[in-house]
Every structure is written in C-alpha cells, then in structure tokens.
Design an enzyme around this catalytic site. Structure first.
Site, short mmCIF file in Angstrom:
data_model
loop_
_atom_site.label_atom_id
_atom_site.label_comp_id
_atom_site.label_asym_id
_atom_site.label_seq_id
_atom_site.Cartn_x
_atom_site.Cartn_y
_atom_site.Cartn_z
N ARG A 233 0.85 -1.19 0.00
CA ARG A 233 0.00 0.00 0.00
C ARG A 233 0.89 1.24 0.00
NH1 ARG A 233 -3.40 -2.88 -1.51
NH2 ARG A 233 -5.48 -3.26 -0.67
N GLU B 112 -4.47 7.18 -5.29
CA GLU B 112 -4.72 6.43 -6.54
C GLU B 112 -6.11 6.74 -7.04
OE1 GLU B 112 -4.08 2.29 -5.65
OE2 GLU B 112 -2.06 2.61 -4.95
N HIS C 109 -1.21 -0.19 -9.73
CA HIS C 109 -1.86 -1.07 -8.76
C HIS C 109 -2.43 -2.32 -9.46
CE1 HIS C 109 -3.96 -1.20 -4.59
NE2 HIS C 109 -3.72 -2.42 -5.04
#
Ligand code: DGY
Length: 322
Positions: A240, A269, A287
């Site tokens: 993360r 994000e 991601h």
C-alpha cells in the site's frame, strides 16, 4: 428465489456471469469510481442482501451506518481491507470477507517483476527503443545492477512476502525479513529474521514491502529509515502507498542514495504524484499486483463463494473476524 446482490465494482466478465447466474445481481458500477451514495442507492433500490466490492469502494462508517440490516455480507475482492471501516462494520453486524491466498502468486510475480525492472533499468531501456535507439552504447553505459546474489529485505513475511522469498531463492538471493513475529523454520526456509526493521535495513540491497496499511506501518519508510539503507539500494512496493513517505522517497531517488524504485501502489490512486513519472529510475505500474485473468477470476469467485455461504446460513470462509 435467488438472493439479491449488488456488484459495486467492475469485475471480470466470468465473475459477472457467475454473479448473474447464481444471484439476482445488480451490477451498479460504470467506468468511473462509484461514490458511497451511489452504492447506497443501488443497495436500497435492489433491496440487496449482499454487496460485492473491491478496494476502490470506500466502505466507511457513514456508508455502513446507512446500509440496511437486510445486507448480511460485504465481500471485498481484495486481500487488503484498509478501504473498510472494520470497527463500524462489526458494530453494524455486517460480515466482511476478503480474498487471501488466491492472489499470492500473482502479486509475488509482480513484486519480482518490479525488482528486475528497477534493477535493470527497464523503463529507460524501453524508452530508448521507442525513441528509435540508433546510437551506440559503450560497455560502461546504461548499466543496471545485478539481482542474482543480492540481499533482499522483506518487510512483512505473510503469504505474499514468503512467495517473493521463494522466487528470490531461485535468484540466489540472501533473504532477510522483518515481521511482527519470527516464523517457524519450515516457513522461514533459511531467511534471517530481524525483530527490528532499523537493524535489518543496512543489510538490504533491495527492500520489498508486503505489510498491510495500518497505524503501525503508516510512512514506515521515511527519510530516517531510507537513510539506513545502503547507498544504491532499491525499494519495491506492491502493498500500500501509505507505507512510504513519498517526499522522502523522491528525494532519495533524486539524490542517488537509492539506485531505483519499483512502485505499484501510491498514496493517492489513481491520481498519483506525477513527480514519479519524471524520474528515470522509477518503474511504475498502476496497482496491478493481482491483475491476471486467473487471479482476478479466482478472487471474484472466492468473494461470491463467501457471499453464497453467508446467504445460505453457513459461515463465511474468509471473515475478517470471527
Ligand atoms: C489487494 O487485493 O489488496 C490488492 O492490492 C487490490 O486492492
């Protein structure tokens, strides 16, 4: 009569097909991120008994408090659950499940891809080729650093950390790790345990992060901890963004204290800090740790299995608490 389900995130076609065949499913997500209010409206309109989400849906207290009691389970198709207010869900008696295990290999593969690409300057090489190449490089130009034989530090030796260690052994790497607790020898597989991250960092030529976002790991990689890494180290993050202080990382990449970074996750994000895109020594992915057909299907199916179990009155397989 089929149970009513709201699918609030974009899912692979096979998962949607299965959701539609096994449930009375309303697919509420369009191409943009769905808001909490839109999730709530879909749940109310469809009289849903279950909710299927991913990490792009913020299941916060404000939303949970408005979700009718009829909704018995919220299944997230992700291993991480930092997008969910767990105490609020518990207080609301809403069962929450995630999808551990099924994404371990895909995420470990991506972490290793970032390690290789960051160490071997993949972004720069690719850019040279796309610009036409057409110039000679001497034997001393554009050199990367060798992955084989390096010491790999793993922060967080859960399933994914251990799967990365397994890959590292194939690259002749020495593996050191920092974890809340030391693993038994059969899980350590020769990796060296450090109870203190600070003591491990000077040994790490490459550092890869596999710990969840929590109050304990918030900005755990910062100016001070980066300075403990040897000069020329490489940092990779597929966990993360919250684990890294991005200003400190950018500074260390610019100063040359770090040779490179490979990053799949960011603070903000999808609107990540565009300073990263200007740095040649960063390899970037949006991601995508679990983004293979096999794994995304397995995650969605696992989430649907959890929903089916709970709605049939059976225990969930992957509850966040018991
Ligand atoms: C996960 O499963 O937690 C991935 O990072 C996607 O959010």
């Amino acid at each position: 009569m089929q149970h009513r389900l709201v699918v609030a995130s974009l899912m692979p076609p096979a998962v949607i097909d299965r959701a539609r065949s096994e449930f009375d499913a309303l697919v509420a997500q369009g191409p943009d991120d769905i808001t909490g209010e839109e999730v709530l409206q879909a749940v109310l309109a469809h009289q849903a008994e279950a909710l299927l989400i991913t990490s792009t849906v913020k299941l916060n207290k404000a939303l949970i408090d408005k979700i009718p009691d009829r909704v018995r389970i919220a299944a997230t198709s992700s291993v991480g659950f930092d997008h969910i207010d767990v105490p609020a869900a518990r207080a609301h008696d809403l069962i929450v499940t995630n999808t551990p295990e099924v994404l371990t290999n895909a995420t470990a593969d991506l972490a290793f891809m970032l390690i290789l690409n960051a160490c071997r300057r993949a972004h720069e090489y690719d850019a040279i080729m796309r610009q036409g190449w057409r110039r000679r490089f001497g034997q001393g130009d554009m050199l990367g650093i060798e992955v084989f034989g390096k010491t790999l530090g793993i922060l967080g030796m859960g399933r994914i950390g251990r799967a990365v260690a397994q890959r590292a052994r194939g690259f002749g790497m020495k593996v050191v790790y920092s974890n809340r607790t030391q693993l038994p020898p059969e899980l350590e597989q020769g990796a060296q345990y450090f109870s203190s991250l600070h003591e491990m960092l000077p040994a790490c030529q490459i550092l890869t992060l596999h710990a969840p976002a929590s109050a304990h790991t918030q900005a755990i990689i910062n100016k001070e901890t980066i300075s403990l890494l040897p000069k020329g180290a490489v940092i990779v993050n597929t966990s993360r963004g919250a684990l890294i202080n991005e200003d400190a990382l950018i500074e260390a990449l610019q100063s040359g204290h770090l040779f490179a970074a490979g990053l799949d996750v960011f603070h903000n994000e999808p609107n990540y800090d565009l300073r990263f895109s200007t740095l040649p020594n960063v390899f970037l992915t949006p991601h995508m740790g679990s983004a293979t057909v096999e794994t995304r299907n397995a995650m969605g199916f696992r989430a649907l299995d959890n929903i089916a179990a709970v709605l049939a009155g059976r225990p969930a397989m992957d509850p966040l608490w018991t």
